[in-house]
Design an enzyme around this catalytic site. Structure first.
Site, PDB file in Angstrom:
ATOM      1  N   LYS A  22      41.848  29.534  43.856  1.00  0.00           N
ATOM      2  CA  LYS A  22      43.178  29.235  44.304  1.00  0.00           C
ATOM      3  C   LYS A  22      43.746  30.267  45.455  1.00  0.00           C
ATOM      4  O   LYS A  22      44.081  29.908  46.395  1.00  0.00           O
ATOM      5  CB  LYS A  22      43.944  28.848  43.109  1.00  0.00           C
ATOM      6  CG  LYS A  22      45.367  28.505  43.516  1.00  0.00           C
ATOM      7  CD  LYS A  22      46.307  28.583  42.657  1.00  0.00           C
ATOM      8  CE  LYS A  22      46.926  29.995  42.086  1.00  0.00           C
ATOM      9  NZ  LYS A  22      48.239  29.952  41.289  1.00  0.00           N
ATOM     10  N   ASN A  23      43.337  31.378  44.860  1.00  0.00           N
ATOM     11  CA  ASN A  23      44.031  32.490  45.737  1.00  0.00           C
ATOM     12  C   ASN A  23      43.547  32.842  46.894  1.00  0.00           C
ATOM     13  O   ASN A  23      43.825  33.892  47.715  1.00  0.00           O
ATOM     14  CB  ASN A  23      43.766  33.912  44.814  1.00  0.00           C
ATOM     15  CG  ASN A  23      45.018  33.733  43.740  1.00  0.00           C
ATOM     16  OD1 ASN A  23      45.919  32.770  43.756  1.00  0.00           O
ATOM     17  ND2 ASN A  23      44.989  34.596  42.807  1.00  0.00           N
ATOM     18  N   CYS A 118      55.298  31.807  39.180  1.00  0.00           N
ATOM     19  CA  CYS A 118      55.369  32.229  37.879  1.00  0.00           C
ATOM     20  C   CYS A 118      56.620  33.019  37.734  1.00  0.00           C
ATOM     21  O   CYS A 118      57.041  33.662  38.365  1.00  0.00           O
ATOM     22  CB  CYS A 118      54.212  32.834  37.959  1.00  0.00           C
ATOM     23  SG  CYS A 118      52.835  31.733  37.350  1.00  0.00           S
ATOM     24  N   ARG A 123      58.406  39.488  42.658  1.00  0.00           N
ATOM     25  CA  ARG A 123      57.239  39.577  43.826  1.00  0.00           C
ATOM     26  C   ARG A 123      58.174  39.793  44.992  1.00  0.00           C
ATOM     27  O   ARG A 123      58.169  38.747  45.555  1.00  0.00           O
ATOM     28  CB  ARG A 123      56.490  38.291  43.657  1.00  0.00           C
ATOM     29  CG  ARG A 123      55.864  38.021  42.278  1.00  0.00           C
ATOM     30  CD  ARG A 123      55.092  36.553  42.341  1.00  0.00           C
ATOM     31  NE  ARG A 123      54.430  36.353  41.019  1.00  0.00           N
ATOM     32  CZ  ARG A 123      53.324  36.403  40.759  1.00  0.00           C
ATOM     33  NH1 ARG A 123      52.567  37.032  41.832  1.00  0.00           N
ATOM     34  NH2 ARG A 123      52.557  36.199  39.645  1.00  0.00           N
ATOM     35  N   ASP A 314      45.268  39.304  36.330  1.00  0.00           N
ATOM     36  CA  ASP A 314      45.142  38.162  35.972  1.00  0.00           C
ATOM     37  C   ASP A 314      44.066  37.819  34.914  1.00  0.00           C
ATOM     38  O   ASP A 314      44.164  36.767  34.467  1.00  0.00           O
ATOM     39  CB  ASP A 314      44.670  37.223  37.181  1.00  0.00           C
ATOM     40  CG  ASP A 314      45.921  36.921  37.966  1.00  0.00           C
ATOM     41  OD1 ASP A 314      46.863  37.095  37.684  1.00  0.00           O
ATOM     42  OD2 ASP A 314      45.688  36.449  39.443  1.00  0.00           O
ATOM     43  N   ARG A 406      48.082  24.672  37.347  1.00  0.00           N
ATOM     44  CA  ARG A 406      48.483  25.519  38.210  1.00  0.00           C
ATOM     45  C   ARG A 406      47.276  26.329  39.090  1.00  0.00           C
ATOM     46  O   ARG A 406      47.028  26.699  40.142  1.00  0.00           O
ATOM     47  CB  ARG A 406      49.506  26.136  38.457  1.00  0.00           C
ATOM     48  CG  ARG A 406      50.864  25.540  38.496  1.00  0.00           C
ATOM     49  CD  ARG A 406      52.259  26.448  38.613  1.00  0.00           C
ATOM     50  NE  ARG A 406      52.032  27.228  39.549  1.00  0.00           N
ATOM     51  CZ  ARG A 406      52.072  28.576  39.612  1.00  0.00           C
ATOM     52  NH1 ARG A 406      52.117  29.000  38.268  1.00  0.00           N
ATOM     53  NH2 ARG A 406      51.838  29.422  40.538  1.00  0.00           N
TER      54      ARG A 406
END
Length: 426
Positions: A22-23, A118, A123, A314, A406
């Protein structure tokens, strides 16, 4: 609202196909804005954030089409494009800030909502604004939006030396994309080194960008006037890989993770091996072999999260779930996000022994967890609860799994395919 029901105690055997990251997919979807030619992305994971990003690009006027092969999408950002990212579309996804750099580089102006995502801590986008301002952009934050434009008389961003105050993955990605079409040379100091960065850089190079040093802390980009289309395969998700490594370590078994990259998970694999798990790189993937019950062979591991190539934040929650059922006492220090111990209270509901002292969690391993109803609080926390449920005695029900959706492409189906007793319920 969907939940996962898990009946623990079953070892895992077989093969799992690891999805695209995803990233990596999200910035690469934004990079398609840099050209008016079609771009084909392969191995795009089927995730909520990806669907949200696709809706955002559709709203801008990008034509998108699902291709026949698994995970294939074509993006065609031909004029006219509306360089706007409204709050309604991006309020659940922090990656929306990645649209700012390419929109500004190609169109000279952009209006992008401040991102959501999230609830795991601050951030800030100030590093993004600082770097793009150094490249000549004029940016104001108004009513929750970043409003950016080039000065009157300029048609391109200009190259600059950008040294961020901290290592920022999305900042590095934004600057890479913006610098690809800037005038002159851009040098990124203190650049992020996560594998998703060189994957994006390789895609941009296929599109005609001139980039050197990607994968190191110093990246040089020579701007070009125009980029063209390409076909690019999204790199395998190292966090999904690491999550399945921890799942097998907890339950016992023998599983091959197809497309998994051992060289992207050195810090995690080193800790797994120290804990007593057998992890080997095989042709086209990773093989993980573990004994069971976990408490009889797992040895607790102390670690601290840090930027790549260190132990990834993560993977903190998933490895903590392992420490809960390992012999001995361990300390986990979280240095990246200030609110990333929210899974602890839920693990305690399953019988874990964990004490929190600021940024440090102290875990005393127990022989057995006990199934219970628990609630996911963020993406990786939900993965840790699934791992704990897979090894717990009895039935565990994980609520709020929209967090899990997600970041994981059909996680319960993949686990069921290797022997887990897990199902999605309404």
């Amino acid at each position: 609202m969907d939940k996962l029901r898990i009946r623990g105690g079953r070892p895992l055997h077989g093969e799992v196909l690891i999805s695209g990251a995803k990233n990596a997919a999200l910035p690469e979807m934004c990079a398609t804005l840099l050209t008016d030619e079609p771009v084909h992305l392969l191995n795009v994971p089927r995730l909520q954030d990806v669907a949200t990003m696709r809706r955002l690009l559709d709203n801008m006027g990008v034509r998108t089409e699902t291709r026949g092969e698994r995970g294939g999408i074509t993006f065609h950002a031909a004029d006219p494009i509306k360089p706007e990212a409204p709050y309604e579309l991006v309020k659940t996804m922090r990656a929306s800030v990645l649209a700012l750099g390419p929109l500004l580089a190609r169109f000279g102006h952009a209006t992008v909502s401040l991102p959501g995502g999230c609830a795991i801590g601050s951030r800030p986008v100030d590093q993004h604004l600082k770097g793009l301002t150094a490249m000549g952009a004029e940016i104001a934050v108004e009513h929750g939006y970043m409003v950016a434009k080039l000065p009157q008389g300029r048609t391109r961003l200009k190259g600059a030396r950008i040294a961020t105050d901290m290592v920022t993955v999305t900042g590095t990605e934004n600057f890479l994309m913006a610098a690809a079409l800037a005038e002159g040379e851009t040098i990124l100091e203190n650049a992020a080194q996560e594998p998703e960065i060189p994957d994006l850089a390789e895609m941009l190079i296929q599109m005609g960008a001139r980039i050197e040093g990607h994968g190191t802390s110093r990246i040089r980009i020579q701007g070009v006037e125009k980029l063209h289309g390409c076909t690019h395969q999204v790199v395998a998700d190292r966090i999904e890989t690491g999550t399945f490594l921890c799942a097998v370590a907890a339950t016992g078994g023998d599983v091959v993770l197809k497309h998994g990259r051992a060289d992207h998970l050195d810090a995690v694999i080193d800790k797994l091996r120290d804990a007593g798990v057998t992890v080997t790189a095989v042709d086209g993937g990773i093989r993980v072999q573990a004994q069971g019950p976990a408490y009889q062979y797992l040895k607790a591991q102390t670690f601290r999260t840090t930027e790549y190539p260190g132990f990834p934040t993560d993977m903190q929650a998933q490895f903590m779930a392992l420490n809960c059922i390992a012999q001995g006492t361990s300390k986990v220090t979280e240095t990246i996000f200030e609110n990333r111990f929210m899974h602890v209270n839920e693990l305690v509901r399953l019988g874990a022994h964990i004490q929190i002292d600021g940024k440090i969690a102290v875990i005393e391993g127990v022989q057995q967890l006990s199934g219970a109803a628990v609630m996911a609080t963020d993406l990786r926390a939900s993965a840790s609860l699934v791992i704990a449920g897979l090894v717990a005695d009895g039935e565990t029900v994980v609520d709020r799994i929209y967090h899990l959706d997600r970041g994981y492409d059909q996680m319960e189906a993949k686990l069921r395919g290797i022997g887990a007793d897990i199902e999605r319920i309404k």
